[in-house]
Design a protein around this motif. Structure first.
Motif, PDB file in Angstrom:
ATOM      1  N   LEU A 169       0.792  -0.969  -0.146  1.00  7.83           N
ATOM      2  CA  LEU A 169       0.076   0.195  -0.162  1.00  7.83           C
ATOM      3  C   LEU A 169       1.222   0.908   0.453  1.00  7.83           C
ATOM      4  O   LEU A 169       0.717   2.141  -0.491  1.00  7.83           O
ATOM      5  N   SER A 170       1.417   0.913   1.057  1.00  6.16           N
ATOM      6  CA  SER A 170       2.910   2.270   0.904  1.00  6.16           C
ATOM      7  C   SER A 170       3.696   2.739  -1.030  1.00  6.16           C
ATOM      8  O   SER A 170       3.795   3.645  -1.265  1.00  6.16           O
ATOM      9  N   ARG A 173       0.848   4.190  -3.022  1.00 11.11           N
ATOM     10  CA  ARG A 173       0.548   5.345  -2.887  1.00 11.11           C
ATOM     11  C   ARG A 173       1.825   6.073  -3.214  1.00 11.11           C
ATOM     12  O   ARG A 173       1.223   7.338  -4.030  1.00 11.11           O
ATOM     13  N   SER A 177       0.978   8.326  -6.759  1.00 12.27           N
ATOM     14  CA  SER A 177       0.735  10.106  -6.383  1.00 12.27           C
ATOM     15  C   SER A 177       1.542  11.059  -7.488  1.00 12.27           C
ATOM     16  O   SER A 177       1.244  12.530  -7.322  1.00 12.27           O
ATOM     17  N   GLN A 200      -6.385  -2.856  -2.901  1.00 16.37           N
ATOM     18  CA  GLN A 200      -5.801  -1.636  -2.298  1.00 16.37           C
ATOM     19  C   GLN A 200      -5.595  -0.505  -2.870  1.00 16.37           C
ATOM     20  O   GLN A 200      -6.164   1.054  -2.607  1.00 16.37           O
ATOM     21  N   SER A 203      -8.591   2.435  -1.272  1.00 18.26           N
ATOM     22  CA  SER A 203      -7.693   2.924  -0.634  1.00 18.26           C
ATOM     23  C   SER A 203      -6.697   4.468  -0.352  1.00 18.26           C
ATOM     24  O   SER A 203      -6.379   5.191   0.578  1.00 18.26           O
ATOM     25  N   LEU A 204      -6.439   4.672  -1.802  1.00 18.82           N
ATOM     26  CA  LEU A 204      -5.893   5.399  -2.634  1.00 18.82           C
ATOM     27  C   LEU A 204      -6.565   6.363  -3.365  1.00 18.82           C
ATOM     28  O   LEU A 204      -6.459   7.854  -4.481  1.00 18.82           O
ATOM     29  N   THR A 286      -4.077  11.357  -9.796  1.00 23.08           N
ATOM     30  CA  THR A 286      -3.670  10.239  -8.394  1.00 23.08           C
ATOM     31  C   THR A 286      -3.767  10.319  -7.536  1.00 23.08           C
ATOM     32  O   THR A 286      -4.870  10.796  -7.480  1.00 23.08           O
ATOM     33  N   ALA A 287      -3.611   9.675  -6.796  1.00 22.21           N
ATOM     34  CA  ALA A 287      -3.491   8.922  -5.519  1.00 22.21           C
ATOM     35  C   ALA A 287      -4.155   9.993  -4.491  1.00 22.21           C
ATOM     36  O   ALA A 287      -2.800  10.838  -4.427  1.00 22.21           O
ATOM     37  N   ARG A 288      -4.198   9.401  -3.707  1.00 18.07           N
ATOM     38  CA  ARG A 288      -5.041  10.826  -2.862  1.00 18.07           C
ATOM     39  C   ARG A 288      -3.747  10.130  -1.346  1.00 18.07           C
ATOM     40  O   ARG A 288      -3.601   9.106  -0.970  1.00 18.07           O
TER      41      ARG A 288
END
Length: 288
Positions: A169-170, A173, A177, A200, A203-204, A286-288
């Motif tokens: 997940l990290s 992200r 992003s 995942q 979640s992003l 982009t991912a939040r």
């Protein structure tokens, strides 16, 4: 009896069911039984001779000390899905073509920036990566042929934390992003494609396939039941098992061993298109 080998290493204890079906059916027709054999540290070649095996199947990348054991036993052997080693031949699908098919599908949908999701760095040390490396070579070659330079981003978490508990997940992200983030993700197996990637994205703040297309290297039944259903590259594992068995039987019948040829299957990998892959989005979020 034919022994299929595994060791105390976890990566040698799993075998594709379709590949096993091909092995068992072909060996059974010739009057042979397939027996699982665990090689423990300190084992020697005579351990195989004592068990009266007629031949050996190795379904993983073999280490030098294990190879020496097989040579001591003086038994016909075949390596499945890994490169040939001195004195032992192998049978493999065309993994470079598999990677090329994945990239070709992405390019046809208008994607120009691809992410290749792999294991963590420490896991890559434990597990052989010949398939992953060949897939990447195929992806690279297809992008070069399309005149695209630097179109692939290697994604590997810095930790061993699983799925959404940290590592993947990290990593997602951070990568998703950026302004030039990939719009098409390729997972190096169904697990990483679904649990480490697809699950995942919510979640992003991203969705598949609207914001991001996702494809799995390797196909299995569960990919048909995901939401969305997951596109994949199907590898001919049933034919792999059948062909490996035929190669081994030929060695047994002819009394031949000591070869180190690498046989690539004539049956090619195939693309399975499902709902998870779509044309590249016109506006990249982009991912939040």
């Amino acid at each position: 009896m034919i022994g299929i080998l595994s060791t105390d290493k976890p990566e040698t204890r799993t075998h594709d069911q379709q590949m096993l079906d091909g092995l068992i059916a072909t060996l059974g027709e010739a009057g042979y039984h397939l027996v699982f054999v665990r090689i423990r540290k300190g084992a020697r070649g005579r351990d195989f001779a004592d068990a009266r095996f007629d031949g050996l199947v190795i379904d993983y990348h073999i280490e030098s000390e294990e190879l020496e054991m097989i040579h001591q036993a003086k038994l016909p052997a075949v390596i499945i899905n890994a490169p040939a080693t001195p004195g032992t031949l192998s049978v493999m699908p065309d993994h470079r073509l598999a990677g090329a098919l994945a990239a070709r599908h992405a390019l046809q949908l208008g994607h120009r920036r691809l992410g290749f999701i792999q294991a963590s760095g420490s896991e890559q040390i434990r597990w052989p990566n010949h398939m992953v490396n060949m897939w990447r070579e195929g992806i690279d070659a297809e992008l070069r042929d399309a005149g695209i330079s630097g179109g692939i981003v290697d994604l590997s978490p810095q930790t061993d934390e699983i799925a959404g508990e940290g590592g993947y997940l990290s990593m997602l992200r951070e990568v998703l992003s950026s302004e030039d983030r990939p719009t098409f993700l390729i997972g190096n197996n169904p697990y990483r494609t679904v649990e480490c990637t697809l699950q995942q994205l919510a979640s992003l703040g991203l969705s598949c396939p609207d914001d991001l297309s996702v494809l799995s290297m390797g196909d299995e039944g569960s990919l048909r039941w995901c939401q969305p259903t997951v596109s994949s590259i199907r590898l001919p594992y049933a034919t792999l098992g059948k062909t490996a068995a035929q190669v081994l039987l030929r060695q047994i019948e002819e009394g031949a061993s000591g070869q180190d040829e690498e046989l690539i299957l004539e049956e090619k990998p195939g693309l399975v298109v499902r709902d998870s892959t779509r044309r590249a989005p016109e506006q990249v979020r982009t991912a939040r």
